[in-house]
Design a protein around this motif. Structure first.
Motif, PDB file in Angstrom:
ATOM      1  N   PHE A  85       0.876  -1.146   0.372  1.00  0.00           N
ATOM      2  CA  PHE A  85       0.086   0.208  -0.065  1.00  0.00           C
ATOM      3  C   PHE A  85       0.700   1.471   0.132  1.00  0.00           C
ATOM      4  CE2 PHE A  85      -1.892   3.468   2.207  1.00  0.00           C
ATOM      5  CZ  PHE A  85      -3.385   3.416   1.986  1.00  0.00           C
ATOM      6  N   GLY A  86       1.976   0.430   0.921  1.00  0.00           N
ATOM      7  CA  GLY A  86       2.540   2.331   0.981  1.00  0.00           C
ATOM      8  C   GLY A  86       3.600   3.129  -0.390  1.00  0.00           C
ATOM      9  N   GLN A  87       3.744   1.222  -0.971  1.00  0.00           N
ATOM     10  CA  GLN A  87       4.351   1.999  -2.062  1.00  0.00           C
ATOM     11  C   GLN A  87       4.110   2.478  -3.196  1.00  0.00           C
ATOM     12  OE1 GLN A  87       7.365  -1.797  -3.431  1.00  0.00           O
ATOM     13  NE2 GLN A  87       7.714  -1.818  -1.571  1.00  0.00           N
ATOM     14  N   VAL A  88       2.480   1.225  -3.155  1.00  0.00           N
ATOM     15  CA  VAL A  88       1.851   2.605  -4.521  1.00  0.00           C
ATOM     16  C   VAL A  88       0.943   4.169  -3.730  1.00  0.00           C
ATOM     17  CG1 VAL A  88      -0.922   2.482  -4.998  1.00  0.00           C
ATOM     18  CG2 VAL A  88       0.211   0.034  -4.907  1.00  0.00           C
ATOM     19  N   VAL A  89       1.124   4.430  -2.852  1.00  0.00           N
ATOM     20  CA  VAL A  89       1.355   5.674  -2.612  1.00  0.00           C
ATOM     21  C   VAL A  89       1.959   6.480  -2.420  1.00  0.00           C
ATOM     22  CG1 VAL A  89       0.924   7.688  -0.616  1.00  0.00           C
ATOM     23  CG2 VAL A  89      -0.486   4.801  -0.846  1.00  0.00           C
ATOM     24  N   ILE A  90       3.429   5.929  -3.049  1.00  0.00           N
ATOM     25  CA  ILE A  90       4.285   6.282  -3.177  1.00  0.00           C
ATOM     26  C   ILE A  90       4.654   6.207  -5.098  1.00  0.00           C
ATOM     27  CG2 ILE A  90       7.053   6.129  -3.546  1.00  0.00           C
ATOM     28  CD1 ILE A  90       6.654   5.429  -0.860  1.00  0.00           C
ATOM     29  N   LEU A  91       3.981   5.825  -5.601  1.00  0.00           N
ATOM     30  CA  LEU A  91       3.533   5.647  -7.360  1.00  0.00           C
ATOM     31  C   LEU A  91       3.219   6.878  -7.609  1.00  0.00           C
ATOM     32  CD1 LEU A  91       5.602   3.821  -9.594  1.00  0.00           C
ATOM     33  CD2 LEU A  91       3.588   2.279  -9.505  1.00  0.00           C
ATOM     34  N   VAL A  92       1.942   6.535  -6.921  1.00  0.00           N
ATOM     35  CA  VAL A  92       0.641   7.515  -7.859  1.00  0.00           C
ATOM     36  C   VAL A  92       1.383   9.512  -6.975  1.00  0.00           C
ATOM     37  CG1 VAL A  92      -1.205   8.769  -6.774  1.00  0.00           C
ATOM     38  CG2 VAL A  92      -1.182   6.002  -6.580  1.00  0.00           C
ATOM     39  N   GLY A  93       2.044   8.928  -5.578  1.00  0.00           N
ATOM     40  CA  GLY A  93       2.948  10.706  -5.634  1.00  0.00           C
ATOM     41  C   GLY A  93       3.864  10.841  -6.911  1.00  0.00           C
ATOM     42  N   ILE A  94       4.561  10.003  -7.922  1.00  0.00           N
ATOM     43  CA  ILE A  94       5.507  10.165  -8.606  1.00  0.00           C
ATOM     44  C   ILE A  94       3.994  10.355  -9.691  1.00  0.00           C
ATOM     45  CG2 ILE A  94       7.200   9.211 -10.513  1.00  0.00           C
ATOM     46  CD1 ILE A  94       7.639   6.705  -7.512  1.00  0.00           C
ATOM     47  N   LYS A  95       3.675   9.836 -10.126  1.00  0.00           N
ATOM     48  CA  LYS A  95       2.398  10.110 -11.252  1.00  0.00           C
ATOM     49  C   LYS A  95       2.249  11.634 -11.135  1.00  0.00           C
ATOM     50  CE  LYS A  95       0.827   8.674 -15.642  1.00  0.00           C
ATOM     51  NZ  LYS A  95       1.196   9.034 -16.535  1.00  0.00           N
ATOM     52  N   VAL A  96       1.917  12.407 -10.121  1.00  0.00           N
ATOM     53  CA  VAL A  96       0.880  13.058  -9.912  1.00  0.00           C
ATOM     54  C   VAL A  96       2.360  14.418  -9.719  1.00  0.00           C
ATOM     55  CG1 VAL A  96       0.075  15.042  -8.258  1.00  0.00           C
ATOM     56  CG2 VAL A  96      -1.034  12.149  -8.234  1.00  0.00           C
ATOM     57  N   GLY A  97       2.602  14.361  -9.115  1.00  0.00           N
ATOM     58  CA  GLY A  97       3.998  14.994  -9.864  1.00  0.00           C
ATOM     59  C   GLY A  97       4.367  15.080 -10.529  1.00  0.00           C
ATOM     60  N   GLY A  98       4.939  13.826 -11.795  1.00  0.00           N
ATOM     61  CA  GLY A  98       5.571  14.281 -12.846  1.00  0.00           C
ATOM     62  C   GLY A  98       4.282  15.101 -14.127  1.00  0.00           C
ATOM     63  N   LEU A  99       2.799  14.411 -13.308  1.00  0.00           N
ATOM     64  CA  LEU A  99       2.174  15.289 -14.526  1.00  0.00           C
ATOM     65  C   LEU A  99       2.139  16.132 -14.181  1.00  0.00           C
ATOM     66  CD1 LEU A  99      -0.571  12.777 -14.802  1.00  0.00           C
ATOM     67  CD2 LEU A  99       0.819  14.043 -16.429  1.00  0.00           C
ATOM     68  N   GLY A 100       1.796  16.900 -13.051  1.00  0.00           N
ATOM     69  CA  GLY A 100       1.945  18.020 -12.097  1.00  0.00           C
ATOM     70  C   GLY A 100       1.007  18.926 -12.370  1.00  0.00           C
ATOM     71  N   VAL A 101       0.687  19.160 -10.314  1.00  0.00           N
ATOM     72  CA  VAL A 101      -0.676  19.411 -10.317  1.00  0.00           C
ATOM     73  C   VAL A 101      -1.957  20.640 -10.824  1.00  0.00           C
ATOM     74  CG1 VAL A 101      -1.779  20.335  -7.950  1.00  0.00           C
ATOM     75  CG2 VAL A 101      -0.118  19.737  -7.851  1.00  0.00           C
ATOM     76  N   MET A 102      -1.007  21.474 -11.436  1.00  0.00           N
ATOM     77  CA  MET A 102      -1.730  21.837 -12.568  1.00  0.00           C
ATOM     78  C   MET A 102      -2.119  21.600 -13.542  1.00  0.00           C
ATOM     79  SD  MET A 102      -2.005  24.433  -9.984  1.00  0.00           S
ATOM     80  CE  MET A 102      -1.840  23.974  -9.119  1.00  0.00           C
ATOM     81  N   THR A 103      -1.521  21.007 -14.258  1.00  0.00           N
ATOM     82  CA  THR A 103      -1.999  20.395 -15.574  1.00  0.00           C
ATOM     83  C   THR A 103      -2.528  19.257 -14.995  1.00  0.00           C
ATOM     84  OG1 THR A 103       0.378  20.298 -16.434  1.00  0.00           O
ATOM     85  CG2 THR A 103      -1.230  18.716 -17.042  1.00  0.00           C
ATOM     86  N   LEU A 104      -2.656  18.058 -13.706  1.00  0.00           N
ATOM     87  CA  LEU A 104      -3.579  17.243 -13.553  1.00  0.00           C
ATOM     88  C   LEU A 104      -5.319  18.092 -13.313  1.00  0.00           C
ATOM     89  CD1 LEU A 104      -4.213  14.474 -12.839  1.00  0.00           C
ATOM     90  CD2 LEU A 104      -3.556  15.027 -10.320  1.00  0.00           C
ATOM     91  N   ALA A 105      -5.059  19.245 -12.727  1.00  0.00           N
ATOM     92  CA  ALA A 105      -6.148  20.230 -12.229  1.00  0.00           C
ATOM     93  C   ALA A 105      -6.704  20.326 -13.865  1.00  0.00           C
ATOM     94  CB  ALA A 105      -5.890  21.555 -11.933  1.00  0.00           C
ATOM     95  N   SER A 106      -6.256  20.624 -14.736  1.00  0.00           N
ATOM     96  CA  SER A 106      -7.061  21.134 -16.216  1.00  0.00           C
ATOM     97  C   SER A 106      -7.385  19.670 -16.749  1.00  0.00           C
ATOM     98  CB  SER A 106      -5.436  21.432 -17.123  1.00  0.00           C
ATOM     99  OG  SER A 106      -5.461  22.781 -16.714  1.00  0.00           O
ATOM    100  N   ILE A 107      -7.064  18.696 -16.535  1.00  0.00           N
ATOM    101  CA  ILE A 107      -7.140  16.759 -17.117  1.00  0.00           C
ATOM    102  C   ILE A 107      -8.423  16.796 -16.122  1.00  0.00           C
ATOM    103  CG2 ILE A 107      -6.507  14.407 -17.202  1.00  0.00           C
ATOM    104  CD1 ILE A 107      -3.654  15.359 -16.743  1.00  0.00           C
ATOM    105  N   LEU A 108      -8.400  17.149 -14.936  1.00  0.00           N
ATOM    106  CA  LEU A 108     -10.059  16.919 -14.489  1.00  0.00           C
ATOM    107  C   LEU A 108     -10.542  18.356 -14.792  1.00  0.00           C
ATOM    108  CD1 LEU A 108      -8.768  16.157 -10.794  1.00  0.00           C
ATOM    109  CD2 LEU A 108      -9.778  15.148 -12.452  1.00  0.00           C
ATOM    110  N   GLY A 109     -10.681  19.571 -15.532  1.00  0.00           N
ATOM    111  CA  GLY A 109     -11.312  20.180 -15.984  1.00  0.00           C
ATOM    112  C   GLY A 109     -12.055  19.344 -17.371  1.00  0.00           C
ATOM    113  N   LEU A 110     -11.021  19.641 -18.033  1.00  0.00           N
ATOM    114  CA  LEU A 110     -11.364  17.949 -19.747  1.00  0.00           C
ATOM    115  C   LEU A 110     -12.400  17.431 -19.956  1.00  0.00           C
ATOM    116  CD1 LEU A 110      -7.842  18.276 -21.407  1.00  0.00           C
ATOM    117  CD2 LEU A 110     -10.419  19.353 -22.618  1.00  0.00           C
ATOM    118  N   ALA A 111     -11.969  16.357 -18.408  1.00  0.00           N
ATOM    119  CA  ALA A 111     -12.563  15.282 -18.219  1.00  0.00           C
ATOM    120  C   ALA A 111     -14.240  16.218 -17.819  1.00  0.00           C
ATOM    121  CB  ALA A 111     -12.136  14.204 -17.037  1.00  0.00           C
TER     122      ALA A 111
END
Length: 458
Positions: A85-111
């Motif tokens: 579980f902890g490693q999955v949390v770390i992996l999701v954190g990497i993915k979120v950080g790589g995409l960029g929080v601001m970019t991720l917000a725009s993705i959600l707006g698109l969806a």
């Protein structure tokens, strides 16, 4: 009651919209900090550790910051301390950080709305360094499609190798996905205790990781430009040309250096066959760009190689990429300006284009601010630890440039020093200029220009 809640939500949304329009950089800092706190809370849960006990706050905060800021420095071993579980949390954190929080917000707006509003465009433009708001939608799609496709492709290339190493299908799939996401996002995390050190001879395993890291370090604007122009190199943007050429040049020079300097070093390449030395030196040359992975003991490198690694880490990768540092385009502009000054040229030209003077001023400011942050942080760590300057400088630059390479002192640094490294990773991820813009009260506009007078330089 319902009307009050609705009114508060409306007021909160109006406040966020106002902040996003007037200072998207401040909102970026706030959202990034909030995301780090969320992942810290998740890693603080007993289920996140392998022994079922609650992790220390500094370990949870450090790991969460390192994951979201795609760094890779750790105070505890990822493969043994954290549970699945902890490693999955770390992996999701990497993915979120790589995409960029601001970019991720725009993705959600698109969806949700099938379009990106002005506020979301401003937020994404701040994160991705896009100057034209009309390009944000295209850039967001490229971010998602490119990153996910490349991570999937890398994982598929790695999967047979892990199966060949007698891993089960589940283990091979997990390790392939973890290394693919970690490599493309330049995160530097490894899901096993031994990491990649036992695989220093495996070309089929290490080359996809190097390729993913290199593409991720170019930056999404470069990927977007190359994807649009395809093979028409002459029509690439100046930024794309500077980023690709400078990145390849740094990779080649570093490759030659590590191959020559570490060839006979028994602690690194000395015990390897010649073809393994070529592969390991290539890996050494690529990872300081912000990859953070290693197939040799970093503590065994010559001090001269440490210094070269420091320089490579400080430069980092491309703008708006998963890499950190002052960015290769910054280095390119500074070098081109030096050459122009040496030739006596009035303008700074490259690839048939003139670089504006404000770009040079920004490059100087980014470099100076970055160097100042590294200097002050190194002085503080020297005072609170008993380590020498070479070790401290390596650790500080690795944190600031979100690289993740270490000489092995991260876990033994006092807690106050680890908090300092957390701050360095945060500053390095959001960018020194973004941080400065977020802290500025207002932009300064001058109506009257003062008389010009040239000081003596040099």
């Amino acid at each position: 009651m319902a009307s009050r809640v609705t009114l508060r939500l409306w007021a909160g949304r109006e406040f966020i919209d106002r902040v996003a329009r007037h200072s998207p950089a401040r909102l970026a800092l706030a959202v990034f900090a909030s995301v780090i706190l969320i992942f810290t809370a998740l890693l603080s849960l007993p289920i996140a550790t392998a022994n079922g006990e609650r992790a220390e706050f500094i370990d949870a905060l450090f790991t969460a910051t390192s994951a979201v800021c795609v760094t890779g420095l750790t105070t505890v071993p990822t493969g043994t301390y954290w549970s699945t579980f902890g490693q999955v949390v770390i992996l999701v954190g990497i993915k979120v950080g790589g995409l960029g929080v601001m970019t991720l917000a725009s993705i959600l707006g698109l969806a949700v709305s099938r379009r990106i509003g002005l506020t979301a465009r401003l937020m994404a433009a701040s994160e991705t360094k896009t100057t034209k708001l009309g390009e944000v939608g295209s850039l967001v799609r490229v971010v998602v499609i490119t990153s996910t496709s490349l991570e999937l492709a890398i994982a598929l290339m790695l999967m047979p190798r892990f199966l060949y190493l007698n891993e089960s299908v589940g283990e091979a799939a997990w390790h392939s996905a973890f290394y693919a996401i970690s490599a493309f996002n330049n995160a530097g995390f490894v899901p096993t205790a031994e990491g990649l050190v036992p695989h220093y001879q495996d070309w089929m395993l290490l080359l996809p990781i190097v390729l993913g890291m290199f593409i991720g370090s170019l930056g999404f604007p470069v990927i977007l430009n190359i994807a649009r122009q395809k093979r028409r190199y002459a029509r690439w943007s100046l930024h794309a040309k500077l980023t690709v050429v400078t990145s390849l040049l740094l990779l080649f020079v570093a490759w030659v250096w590590f191959l020559a300097a570490e060839w006979a070093n028994p602690l690194t390449l000395g015990h390897m066959a010649w073809n393994d030395k070529i592969l390991s030196s290539l890996f050494l040359a690529a990872m300081p760009r912000s990859g953070g992975l290693s197939t040799v003991d970093i503590n065994g490198l010559h001090e001269a190689s440490w210094l070269i690694t420091d320089a490579l880490m400080f430069v980092g990768g491309g703008s708006a990429s998963t890499a950190g540092g002052i960015k290769v385009s910054t280095l390119a502009v500074l070098m081109i300006a030096i050459l122009a000054e040496a030739r006596g040229d009035k303008d700074i030209d490259s690839f048939g284009r003139r670089i504006p003077s404000d770009a040079l001023r920004q490059a100087v400011a980014v470099t100076f601010v970055g160097a100042t942050v590294v200097l002050v942080s190194s002085l503080i760590l020297l005072e609170i630890t008993g380590y020498t300057l070479d070790v401290i400088l390596f650790e500080v630059i690795s944190a600031f440039a979100t690289v993740g390479l270490s000489t092995g002192i991260t876990a033994s640094i006092p807690t106050s020093g680890q908090y300092l490294l957390v701050a360095l990773m945060f500053i390095g991820r959001v960018g020194t200029m973004t941080l400065g813009a977020a802290l500025a009260l207002r932009s300064r506009r001058r109506v009257v220009r003062l008389p010009e007078e040239r000081p003596i330089i040099g």
